[in-house]
Design a protein around this motif. Structure first.
Motif, PDB file in Angstrom:
ATOM      1  N   PHE A 151     -24.838  15.461   3.535  1.00 29.29           N
ATOM      2  CA  PHE A 151     -24.306  16.111   2.274  1.00 29.29           C
ATOM      3  C   PHE A 151     -22.988  16.691   2.322  1.00 29.29           C
ATOM      4  CE2 PHE A 151     -28.908  16.406   2.308  1.00 29.29           C
ATOM      5  CZ  PHE A 151     -29.234  16.160   0.828  1.00 29.29           C
ATOM      6  N   ILE A 152     -22.419  17.105   3.524  1.00 28.46           N
ATOM      7  CA  ILE A 152     -21.190  17.722   3.599  1.00 28.46           C
ATOM      8  C   ILE A 152     -19.894  16.642   3.866  1.00 28.46           C
ATOM      9  CG2 ILE A 152     -19.817  19.107   5.300  1.00 28.46           C
ATOM     10  CD1 ILE A 152     -21.976  20.921   5.315  1.00 28.46           C
ATOM     11  N   ASP A 153     -20.283  15.768   4.827  1.00 30.32           N
ATOM     12  CA  ASP A 153     -19.417  14.815   5.263  1.00 30.32           C
ATOM     13  C   ASP A 153     -19.458  13.586   4.244  1.00 30.32           C
ATOM     14  OD1 ASP A 153     -18.779  16.257   7.328  1.00 30.32           O
ATOM     15  OD2 ASP A 153     -19.384  14.749   8.914  1.00 30.32           O
ATOM     16  N   GLY A 154     -20.629  13.361   3.583  1.00 24.40           N
ATOM     17  CA  GLY A 154     -21.010  12.285   2.710  1.00 24.40           C
ATOM     18  C   GLY A 154     -20.651  12.737   1.300  1.00 24.40           C
ATOM     19  N   ILE A 155     -21.213  13.506   0.819  1.00 20.58           N
ATOM     20  CA  ILE A 155     -21.060  13.848  -0.685  1.00 20.58           C
ATOM     21  C   ILE A 155     -20.144  14.664  -1.039  1.00 20.58           C
ATOM     22  CG2 ILE A 155     -22.251  15.044  -2.530  1.00 20.58           C
ATOM     23  CD1 ILE A 155     -24.902  13.876  -1.428  1.00 20.58           C
ATOM     24  N   GLY A 156     -19.618  15.510   0.096  1.00 20.20           N
ATOM     25  CA  GLY A 156     -18.367  16.519  -0.166  1.00 20.20           C
ATOM     26  C   GLY A 156     -18.876  17.836  -0.543  1.00 20.20           C
ATOM     27  N   MET A 157     -20.072  18.482  -0.021  1.00 19.04           N
ATOM     28  CA  MET A 157     -20.398  19.626  -0.364  1.00 19.04           C
ATOM     29  C   MET A 157     -19.603  20.548   0.530  1.00 19.04           C
ATOM     30  SD  MET A 157     -24.529  19.321  -1.536  1.00 19.04           S
ATOM     31  CE  MET A 157     -24.318  20.726  -2.338  1.00 19.04           C
ATOM     32  N   ARG A 158     -19.654  21.857   0.364  1.00 19.67           N
ATOM     33  CA  ARG A 158     -19.050  22.855   1.235  1.00 19.67           C
ATOM     34  C   ARG A 158     -20.201  23.851   1.808  1.00 19.67           C
ATOM     35  NH1 ARG A 158     -13.302  23.130   0.744  1.00 19.67           N
ATOM     36  NH2 ARG A 158     -13.624  25.221   2.054  1.00 19.67           N
TER      37      ARG A 158
END
Length: 296
Positions: A151-158
């Motif tokens: 979710f963080i590295d792939g989708i770009g969530m924080r």
């Protein structure tokens, strides 16, 4: 630019008719059998029949086709599939399929303000409750740190915070949109549906338990990290449905507002709540037997 909101959640549930009735009473609008809409988000919950509860798909909205291409490149190691106007990949720890497509941004809600005048017979709003949108969902899985990478590295969530051992992640100015919680198996812990103010939380929760006291799980209360007001209710498929409201999400000036403050440590689940939540967080039905076995 990029991923900006939850479009919908698709679930399998063992008792479809009973679960549909629960969400109709919860206030969602059933636009087709098993499909439920909010006021701003449109169709945001899809219920399918199944032998056991299952999280089938999380659908996320992005701003542009360029965002889809960028996310597809970052998710390449997970095996991305493409369809017209969308991409999809399976988060391997939970096995949940995540689909992304271009979607319009929802209008930002204005913070609640007290009325400047009232009528004697309209001191408190009454009537049908229709949640504004699906604000966040929490998924239990066996390795939250590994799943977080997707979710963080792939989708770009924080990352906003860690609470009860799980990462709370966001797209933009909501404190969290996707939460991962430690669990012995993949499960839906809860969905959270934003309403207009704390009065709607109390009104909605009270109506839900009036003839079904067994639905009551936790609330009314206020979370520690996000400052959300909440009331959790048990749905017939073993997960929780949360009414919530947060003026802080509406007031946050930009996505950086929720970046963790160094040195603060893990914040409490709730600053206040009724009943008090002690050592154990809310436990979905699917986790109860393993926990009881471990305690014996």
């Amino acid at each position: 630019m990029g991923a900006h909101r939850l479009i919908s959640l698709t679930r399998r549930v063992p008792d479809l008719d009973l679960t549909r009735e629960f969400y109709r009473q919860f206030g969602l609008q059933e636009t087709a059998p098993g499909t439920f809409a909010t006021e701003l988000g449109g169709d945001q919950l899809h219920l399918l029949p199944g032998d056991v509860p299952e999280v089938v798909e999380v659908h996320i909205g992005v701003d542009s086709p360029d965002d889809l291409d960028a996310i597809a490149e970052r998710l390449a190691r997970y095996g991305v599939t493409r369809a017209a106007g969308s991409i999809a990949a399976v988060e391997p720890v939970s096995g949940v399929r995540v689909r992304l497509s271009v979607a319009e941004r929802l209008p930002k809600q204005t913070p609640y303000t007290a009325p400047t005048s009232v009528k004697r017979d309209e001191l408190v709003r009454r009537g049908d409750l229709l949640p504004l949108r699906l604000g966040h969902l929490a998924i239990g899985c066996t390795d939250v740190e590994e799943a977080k990478v997707f979710f963080i590295d792939g989708i770009g969530m924080r990352l906003s915070d860690y609470v009860i051992g799980g990462p709370f992640m966001r797209f933009e100015t909501d404190h969290h949109n996707v939460v991962l919680l430690p669990a012995p198996m993949t499960l839906l812990h809860h969905t959270a549906w934003k309403v207009r103010d704390i009065d709607e939380i109390g009104y909605g929760g009270s109506r839900m338990i009036e003839n079904h006291p067994e639905r009551h799980a936790w609330g009314l209360g206020r979370h520690g990290a996000s400052a959300n007001y909440f009331w959790y209710l048990k749905d017939p498929a073993g997960a929780f449905a949360e009414y919530y409201y947060s003026e802080m999400d509406d007031l946050a000036p930009d996505p950086l507002f929720w970046d963790p403050v160094p040195g603060t440590g893990e914040l409490p689940v709730a600053v206040w709540a009724s009943p008090a939540l002690h050592e154990r967080p809310l436990v979905p039905e699917a986790m109860r037997a393993p926990l009881l076995d471990a305690e014996r």
